[in-house]
Design a protein around this motif. Structure first.
Motif, short mmCIF file in Angstrom:
data_model
loop_
_atom_site.label_atom_id
_atom_site.label_comp_id
_atom_site.label_asym_id
_atom_site.label_seq_id
_atom_site.Cartn_x
_atom_site.Cartn_y
_atom_site.Cartn_z
N ASN A 155 -30.08 -73.83 -18.02
CA ASN A 155 -29.61 -74.20 -16.92
C ASN A 155 -30.63 -74.86 -16.21
O ASN A 155 -30.46 -75.35 -14.93
CB ASN A 155 -28.11 -73.33 -15.98
N PHE A 156 -31.65 -74.86 -15.81
CA PHE A 156 -32.31 -75.46 -15.77
C PHE A 156 -32.58 -77.30 -15.88
O PHE A 156 -31.51 -78.12 -16.97
CB PHE A 156 -33.87 -75.71 -16.40
N ILE A 157 -32.76 -77.46 -14.69
CA ILE A 157 -32.51 -79.34 -14.93
C ILE A 157 -34.18 -79.61 -14.09
O ILE A 157 -34.67 -79.07 -12.62
CB ILE A 157 -31.41 -79.47 -13.03
N LEU A 158 -34.41 -80.77 -14.31
CA LEU A 158 -35.84 -81.20 -13.58
C LEU A 158 -35.16 -82.10 -12.06
O LEU A 158 -34.36 -82.99 -12.35
CB LEU A 158 -36.22 -82.76 -14.87
N ILE A 159 -36.05 -81.88 -11.46
CA ILE A 159 -36.44 -82.72 -9.79
C ILE A 159 -37.40 -82.91 -9.90
O ILE A 159 -38.70 -82.78 -10.38
CB ILE A 159 -36.25 -81.10 -8.88
N ILE A 219 -39.59 -78.32 -12.63
CA ILE A 219 -40.45 -79.42 -12.27
C ILE A 219 -41.84 -78.96 -13.59
O ILE A 219 -41.71 -77.97 -14.04
CB ILE A 219 -41.92 -79.17 -10.77
N ILE A 220 -41.93 -79.62 -14.31
CA ILE A 220 -42.46 -79.84 -15.64
C ILE A 220 -43.68 -81.06 -15.44
O ILE A 220 -43.52 -81.83 -14.38
CB ILE A 220 -42.36 -80.50 -16.47
N SER A 221 -45.25 -80.42 -15.05
CA SER A 221 -46.48 -80.82 -15.08
C SER A 221 -47.74 -80.80 -16.48
O SER A 221 -47.01 -80.10 -16.75
CB SER A 221 -47.72 -80.30 -13.70
N ILE A 222 -48.16 -82.16 -16.32
CA ILE A 222 -49.52 -81.83 -17.56
C ILE A 222 -50.44 -82.21 -17.25
O ILE A 222 -50.42 -82.63 -16.54
CB ILE A 222 -48.66 -83.33 -19.17
N ASP A 223 -51.16 -81.09 -17.38
CA ASP A 223 -52.97 -81.23 -17.19
C ASP A 223 -53.94 -81.84 -17.80
O ASP A 223 -53.47 -82.61 -18.84
CB ASP A 223 -53.59 -79.65 -17.06
N ASP A 224 -54.77 -83.24 -17.40
CA ASP A 224 -55.30 -83.10 -18.33
C ASP A 224 -55.13 -84.20 -19.52
O ASP A 224 -55.44 -84.13 -20.29
CB ASP A 224 -56.42 -82.03 -19.08
N ASN A 272 -30.24 -86.32 -23.40
CA ASN A 272 -29.32 -85.41 -22.57
C ASN A 272 -29.69 -85.40 -20.63
O ASN A 272 -30.58 -84.93 -20.20
CB ASN A 272 -29.86 -83.93 -22.84
N PRO A 273 -29.23 -86.19 -20.79
CA PRO A 273 -29.16 -86.84 -19.67
C PRO A 273 -29.02 -86.62 -18.14
O PRO A 273 -29.90 -86.38 -17.08
CB PRO A 273 -28.62 -88.45 -19.16
N LYS A 274 -28.14 -85.22 -18.77
CA LYS A 274 -27.82 -84.38 -17.63
C LYS A 274 -29.03 -83.31 -17.28
O LYS A 274 -29.27 -81.90 -16.45
CB LYS A 274 -26.56 -83.31 -17.85
N PHE A 275 -30.11 -83.01 -17.96
CA PHE A 275 -31.01 -82.43 -17.65
C PHE A 275 -31.99 -83.14 -16.76
O PHE A 275 -33.05 -82.12 -16.27
CB PHE A 275 -31.80 -82.27 -19.05
N SER A 276 -32.17 -84.27 -16.20
CA SER A 276 -32.61 -84.87 -15.18
C SER A 276 -32.13 -85.58 -14.38
O SER A 276 -31.01 -85.86 -13.89
CB SER A 276 -33.23 -86.24 -15.49
N TYR A 277 -32.01 -84.57 -12.41
CA TYR A 277 -31.41 -84.59 -11.83
C TYR A 277 -32.18 -86.26 -10.86
O TYR A 277 -33.39 -85.98 -10.95
CB TYR A 277 -31.26 -83.52 -10.63
N ARG A 278 -31.33 -87.72 -11.27
CA ARG A 278 -31.94 -88.46 -10.22
C ARG A 278 -32.81 -88.58 -11.01
O ARG A 278 -33.93 -89.80 -10.70
CB ARG A 278 -32.57 -88.73 -8.90
N GLY A 279 -32.90 -88.75 -12.40
CA GLY A 279 -33.97 -89.35 -13.04
C GLY A 279 -35.57 -89.49 -13.17
O GLY A 279 -36.69 -89.66 -13.59
N ALA A 280 -35.40 -87.86 -12.60
CA ALA A 280 -36.73 -87.13 -12.52
C ALA A 280 -37.55 -87.01 -13.72
O ALA A 280 -36.63 -86.30 -14.68
CB ALA A 280 -37.09 -85.91 -11.56
N LYS A 281 -38.29 -87.13 -14.22
CA LYS A 281 -39.42 -86.26 -14.94
C LYS A 281 -40.35 -84.99 -15.47
O LYS A 281 -39.62 -84.19 -15.11
CB LYS A 281 -39.78 -87.65 -16.33
N GLY A 282 -41.80 -85.81 -14.94
CA GLY A 282 -42.37 -84.71 -14.76
C GLY A 282 -43.85 -85.24 -13.79
O GLY A 282 -43.92 -86.64 -13.50
#
Length: 396
Positions: free
Chosen positions: A145-149, A178-183, A237-247
């Protein structure tokens, strides 16, 4: 027998009037050239329904409702979708719990090249994650039940320099992630070690990865790093993203950004700048946002010995060299996850450089708001955490 020109003209005029009459009655499609207005209207309706469905799948209910209410003769399917959007919008609830923020570095595509016994192997094993591991994590996050914002949706920047905390509304039971990617720079030292070489645009203007295989062949792939893998997962799986958020894509500057050497001393800076700019725009258009990860990523950040002059040089350099290529951002992801004291002039310089959202490393992923800035801790899901602190992964 001679035919007078006036007679010919009269015949042609009659034929022309006859064709015009047929066109008015039946439409162009009877002559095989174009579809009639009715068919065109039907196509527009179908396109509108398809678009509204995609918007609603991403929880963009207001936008979907606007599309549907501005479409004539919706029909039963359209009316049902409109009511569904209104109902689901009314079911969104204010979220007051923890905001989860996890981060990765560039993914290892070919472990055999990364773990080949040289001096870099230990570091890769400690701080990196493989592409296969990341692919396995996404379904687990979704199932739990995590969802990207969008991190930038957490605050509103006011004209007087203050910030306001925004309320978050989500479907019942969902947990904001929230997923972030370093470097995301693809440094020279990684070349030949099983990572992607750079981000590229394919023929459909989609962001992919340029990867060199163990056999030395360059290929464009969907799974060479976090960005294309997450794009593909959200598409399915579009329901994994709230309002199209990615990272959040965090870049340094000393070797350019996104695999492009845009530094002043680079011989390819002009062509690389244009390509980097195009890719950054496409990423922003598809739900990704950027963060400053310092320009130098110098060790003086690790042990907090950076002077005020160091911090000023580093921050200003990033804004002058990297920001023009990737666009403005208000997020600062600290190198090595460092955190000066909140009253420290070095910390305040970063904040006052238009970075009111500051992200150090923190196991507990706490989020703190003041009227000037937000501090949000991030949790690293890398080799070190997955092997040394499995209990923390399970707890979070």
């Amino acid at each position: 027998m001679k035919i007078k020109w006036k007679t010919i003209l009269c015949i042609l005029l009659i034929i022309s009037l006859y064709i015009t009459a047929l066109y008015a009655i039946f439409g162009r499609d009877k002559f095989g050239s174009n579809k009639g207005n009715y068919v065109k209207s039907k196509d527009k309706k179908e396109l509108a329904l398809e678009h509204a469905k995609k918007l609603s799948d991403l929880y963009m209910y207001n936008e979907a409702i606007d599309v549907l209410t501005n479409t004539k003769r919706l029909g039963k399917e359209g009316e049902e979708l409109l009511e569904k959007c209104k109902t689901e919008k009314s079911r969104l609830v204010k979220y007051d719990g923890q905001i989860y923020h996890i981060f990765f570095h560039s993914l290892i595509v070919y472990p055999s090249l990364a773990f080949d016994g040289d001096y870099k192997e230990e570091g890769y094993n400690m701080w990196m994650t493989t592409a296969d591991e990341f692919k396995k994590m996404l379904p687990l996050l979704y199932e739990n039940n995590f969802i990207l914002i969008d991190m930038q949706s957490l605050i509103t920047k006011n004209k007087d320099g203050t910030i306001t905390k925004n309320d978050i509304y989500l479907p019942q039971g969902k947990k904001p992630l929230i997923i972030s990617i370093d470097d995301v720079n693809y440094y020279g030292y990684m070349k030949g070690d099983g990572f992607a070489d750079k981000l590229v645009l394919d023929k459909n203007n989609e962001v992919k990865t340029l990867v060199t295989t163990p056999e030395g062949e360059e290929t464009i792939t969907n799974d060479g790093d976090v960005i294309p893998i997450l794009d593909e997962f959200v598409k399915k799986n579009p329901k994994f993203s709230y309002r199209g958020a990615k990272g959040v894509i965090a870049v340094t500057g000393y070797e350019g950004a996104l695999g492009y050497r845009i530094n002043p001393e680079s011989e390819t800076k002009e062509s690389d700048f244009k390509e980097c700019q195009k890719i950054a725009k496409r990423l922003r258009d598809t739900g990704w946002i950027f963060a400053c990860h310092s320009y130098t990523h110098n060790d003086y950040f690790r042990d907090l010995t950076a002077t005020m002059q160091n911090v000023k040089y580093d921050t200003d350099k990033w804004k002058n060299v990297i920001e023009p290529a990737i666009g403005k951002t208000d997020i600062y992801i600290s190198p090595f996850g460092y955190m000066f004291g909140e009253k420290d002039e070095r910390f305040l310089y970063v904040i006052n450089s238009d970075f009111p959202m500051y992200c150090p490393v923190s196991t507990y992923m706490t989020t703190t708001y003041t009227d000037k800035y937000l501090i949000q801790g991030r949790f690293n899901l890398d080799g070190y955490t997955l092997t040394k602190h499995k209990n923390l992964v399970a707890k979070n």
